[in-house]
Write an enzyme that holds these catalytic residues in place. Sequence first.
Site, PDB file in Angstrom:
ATOM      1  N   CYS A 180       3.433   2.323  -7.977  1.00 52.67           N
ATOM      2  CA  CYS A 180       4.530   1.432  -8.365  1.00 52.67           C
ATOM      3  C   CYS A 180       5.622   1.334  -7.313  1.00 52.67           C
ATOM      4  CB  CYS A 180       5.210   1.924  -9.635  1.00 52.67           C
ATOM      5  SG  CYS A 180       4.126   2.105 -11.031  1.00 52.67           S
TER       6      CYS A 180
ATOM      7  N   ARG B 161       1.807  -0.561  -1.237  1.00 48.44           N
ATOM      8  CA  ARG B 161       1.719   0.706  -1.959  1.00 48.44           C
ATOM      9  C   ARG B 161       0.599   0.686  -3.001  1.00 48.44           C
ATOM     10  NH1 ARG B 161       6.597   3.711  -1.770  1.00 48.44           N
ATOM     11  NH2 ARG B 161       6.304   4.446  -3.871  1.00 48.44           N
TER      12      ARG B 161
ATOM     13  N   TRP C 201       1.454  -0.035 -10.939  1.00 47.54           N
ATOM     14  CA  TRP C 201       0.114   0.546 -10.783  1.00 47.54           C
ATOM     15  C   TRP C 201      -0.138   1.268 -12.099  1.00 47.54           C
ATOM     16  CZ3 TRP C 201      -2.274   5.433 -10.457  1.00 47.54           C
ATOM     17  CH2 TRP C 201      -3.518   5.467  -9.813  1.00 47.54           C
TER      18      TRP C 201
ATOM     19  N   ASN D  65       9.390   3.830 -11.666  1.00 47.03           N
ATOM     20  CA  ASN D  65       8.235   4.384 -10.960  1.00 47.03           C
ATOM     21  C   ASN D  65       8.145   5.844 -11.373  1.00 47.03           C
ATOM     22  OD1 ASN D  65       6.368   5.361  -9.151  1.00 47.03           O
ATOM     23  ND2 ASN D  65       7.641   5.074  -7.339  1.00 47.03           N
ATOM     24  N   GLY D  66       6.977   6.259 -11.863  1.00 45.71           N
ATOM     25  CA  GLY D  66       6.818   7.652 -12.303  1.00 45.71           C
ATOM     26  C   GLY D  66       6.108   7.700 -13.641  1.00 45.71           C
TER      27      GLY D  66
ATOM     28  N   GLU E 277     -13.837  11.860   7.035  1.00 46.72           N
ATOM     29  CA  GLU E 277     -12.883  10.765   7.158  1.00 46.72           C
ATOM     30  C   GLU E 277     -13.624   9.425   7.273  1.00 46.72           C
ATOM     31  OE1 GLU E 277      -9.905  10.431   6.506  1.00 46.72           O
ATOM     32  OE2 GLU E 277      -9.213   8.671   7.578  1.00 46.72           O
TER      33      GLU E 277
ATOM     34  N   LYS F 133     -13.087   6.391   4.673  1.00 45.46           N
ATOM     35  CA  LYS F 133     -12.660   5.047   5.102  1.00 45.46           C
ATOM     36  C   LYS F 133     -13.619   4.007   4.542  1.00 45.46           C
ATOM     37  CE  LYS F 133      -9.333   5.294   6.168  1.00 45.46           C
ATOM     38  NZ  LYS F 133      -8.620   6.526   6.252  1.00 45.46           N
TER      39      LYS F 133
ATOM     40  N   GLU G  22     -13.394   3.649   0.639  1.00 48.25           N
ATOM     41  CA  GLU G  22     -12.154   3.140   0.048  1.00 48.25           C
ATOM     42  C   GLU G  22     -11.923   1.650   0.312  1.00 48.25           C
ATOM     43  OE1 GLU G  22      -8.674   5.434   1.191  1.00 48.25           O
ATOM     44  OE2 GLU G  22      -9.129   5.286   3.305  1.00 48.25           O
TER      45      GLU G  22
ATOM     46  N   HIS H  13     -30.469  21.117   2.138  1.00 53.38           N
ATOM     47  CA  HIS H  13     -30.280  21.879   0.905  1.00 53.38           C
ATOM     48  C   HIS H  13     -30.063  20.963  -0.300  1.00 53.38           C
ATOM     49  CE1 HIS H  13     -30.375  25.587   3.116  1.00 53.38           C
ATOM     50  NE2 HIS H  13     -29.426  25.155   3.930  1.00 53.38           N
TER      51      HIS H  13
ATOM     52  N   LYS I  70      -1.122   3.460  -1.732  1.00 51.85           N
ATOM     53  CA  LYS I  70      -0.831   4.045  -0.422  1.00 51.85           C
ATOM     54  C   LYS I  70      -0.193   5.423  -0.571  1.00 51.85           C
ATOM     55  CE  LYS I  70      -0.062   3.842   4.093  1.00 51.85           C
ATOM     56  NZ  LYS I  70      -1.261   4.090   4.905  1.00 51.85           N
TER      57      LYS I  70
HETATM   58  C1  G6P Z   1      -3.460   8.198  -0.888  1.00 54.89           C
HETATM   59  C2  G6P Z   1      -3.815   7.197   0.207  1.00 54.89           C
HETATM   60  C3  G6P Z   1      -4.558   7.897   1.331  1.00 54.89           C
HETATM   61  C4  G6P Z   1      -3.741   9.081   1.840  1.00 54.89           C
HETATM   62  C5  G6P Z   1      -3.392  10.053   0.713  1.00 54.89           C
HETATM   63  C6  G6P Z   1      -2.399  11.110   1.153  1.00 54.89           C
HETATM   64  O1  G6P Z   1      -4.607   8.611  -1.531  1.00 54.89           O
HETATM   65  O2  G6P Z   1      -4.593   6.151  -0.318  1.00 54.89           O
HETATM   66  O3  G6P Z   1      -4.765   6.983   2.393  1.00 54.89           O
HETATM   67  O4  G6P Z   1      -4.461   9.751   2.831  1.00 54.89           O
HETATM   68  O5  G6P Z   1      -2.762   9.332  -0.354  1.00 54.89           O
HETATM   69  O6  G6P Z   1      -1.194  10.488   1.497  1.00 54.89           O
HETATM   70  P1  G6P Z   1      -0.073  11.158   2.358  1.00 54.89           P
HETATM   71  O7  G6P Z   1       1.036  10.163   2.394  1.00 54.89           O
HETATM   72  O8  G6P Z   1       0.317  12.422   1.634  1.00 54.89           O
HETATM   73  O9  G6P Z   1      -0.648  11.453   3.689  1.00 54.89           O
END
Ligand code: G6P
Length: 608
Positions: free
Chosen positions: A2, A27, A76, A102-103, A481, A485, A488, A504, A603
């Site tokens: 949010c 976000r 959100w 937000n929260g 990673e 990527k 997501e 395994h 985000k």
């Molecule tokens: C969310 C984002 C990721 C990010 C993670 C940690 O899940 O979608 O891209 O890596 O948060 O975020 P931060 O701001 O703590 O690095």
Amino acid sequence: MCGIVGMVGADVKIGEVLDALKKLEYRGYDSAGIAYLSAHNTLNYHKKKGRIDELLDLMQETLKEKTQVAIAHTRWATHGEPNDVNAHPHIDCTNKIAVVHNGIIENYSDLRERLIARGHVFVSETDTEVIAHLIEDNYRGDLLEAVRRSIVQLDGAYAVGVIHADEPRRIVVARKGSPLVIGKNERVSMLASDVTPLLSYTRNVIFLEDGELAVLEKGRYRIFDLQGNDVVKTTVHIDWKEADAEKGGYKHYMLKEIMEEPEALRKALADRIKEDRVYFEELEKFKKTLREVNRIMVVACGTSYHAGLVFKYFVEWLSDLDVEVDVASEFRYRNLHVNERTLILAISQSGETADTLQGVRLAKRKEGKVIAVCNVVGSTLTRESDAAVYIRSGPEIGVAATKTYTSQLAVLYLLGLYIISERYGWNKEFGELIYQMRNMPEVIEGTLAHSNQLREVATRYKDYLHFMYIGRGMSVPTAMEGALKLKEISYINATAYQAGELKHGPIALLDEQFPVFAIIPRDRLFYKTKSNVIEAVARNAPVISLATERDEEVGEFSKDVIYVPKVNDLLYPLVMAPYIQLFAYHVSDLKGLDPDKPRNLAKSVTVE
Ligand code: G6P
């Protein structure tokens, strides 16, 4: 997650408020809304499921209208599905009070029952609506006092913005647990969930702390604690430029941000390498602690967690220091053996990730020493940590972390060398690493110039439904990673395994429809990884290899090879990162998806 904005002042256009809200789109959200007072001080509001653009379509007639006060929100969904009714702002029974939040309000069910018993009528399924009715219940002609009386009854996390039709020239805001920043110029005062909407108006901002409220009026604000005392705070200067948060001719923010990696690296390294030694001015006062701790624990989420894994391999390889890495949502619920000799490295791009913050708070209660590795100046994490090291990437708008990952890696390599040399003295071997780190921006610039090759490869693989990323040693975090990527932003089922673990279990999945993405640099584990890749080839899995330039041997068993420049074994995670990012980006784009706004993702995840 949010986002909230609010503006109070002279001649504020409705469209202007929604433009500010758009800056928070990155976000992640699923509905949007706005409330404002009309010329006659009646409360108007519009809310819509979907994108802000849909709300704009709905409000075409009103966008040029002016108001003195408005609050807006991107939601959100947590409590109640994304729909027009559950979207914020939420309104009280008198149609005079509007709230954006937000929260999460954890005791909302109890409050809701109590308020219903007192005659309030609820229309949504959200936790937030209780705030509007609670403020209505507590209102005796003073909005600040009503908000103060109400928030002390709330359990959970909130950043709220509240307006009242009877007090048409003010916004009251309050914070506990969710980020909130305020700023002003002569015409308007503003609030927002982060600094990006404020940058067009001011660079000097104030981050509210938990337990603080503020009253915003045209060109001024006052901040209070929960007892009603004035709080004096210093402003933080943000040196991000507005243009940094714009697309600058690129199709997507994600692509722009990958292309910005060399420049971001330059900033991350600047003034931290001096005469081939590493120097962190911000840790000067922390040196004694670095010598005294006997254990390092990294706490982070998502991409930041993967950066932490690289740090672990790096530090453990070069020293006898033990480094433990944990995802924050697990870390915080373990029986933690943290004490005053534990160094906690909290890695977070945003500095607002709720799980990471809670992990840090827990570690601090146990007297752990905390260094934040963060991108956002003044964020909650940096304020609550004992020391903060900034990665200096500038704003990252694409939801998938890209330039902040490479900058995190660069800073963590240097930080590793700094910690080790503080404890054990400087080692000649470090000189070579420093030399290569110094050249890394140019190396990556050179590789990005050939990024079209990644699009060709992506074209051949975009329609597969599954992917397996594998690697050994320092290539394990790269595999993780890479898989993150891809999944997501392209919604392909991508998993990552230590190459040696394939046999395994996961190898049972492989066939000609299940490609393997092998992270196979020419490092000391090359032949071990090669054996595992060949086992995958024997099951007919098509293999893409990310390998060291001129390594023709890899071509013998791979369907496609992507070459990266030769670097020190320990630095491959950094030089390989842009490639796994670009591969995922192109797959997503070729599939017609929007890599900047992946479904269901936020985000910055400010709830637990
Ligand atoms: C969310 C984002 C990721 C990010 C993670 C940690 O899940 O979608 O891209 O890596 O948060 O975020 P931060 O701001 O703590 O690095």
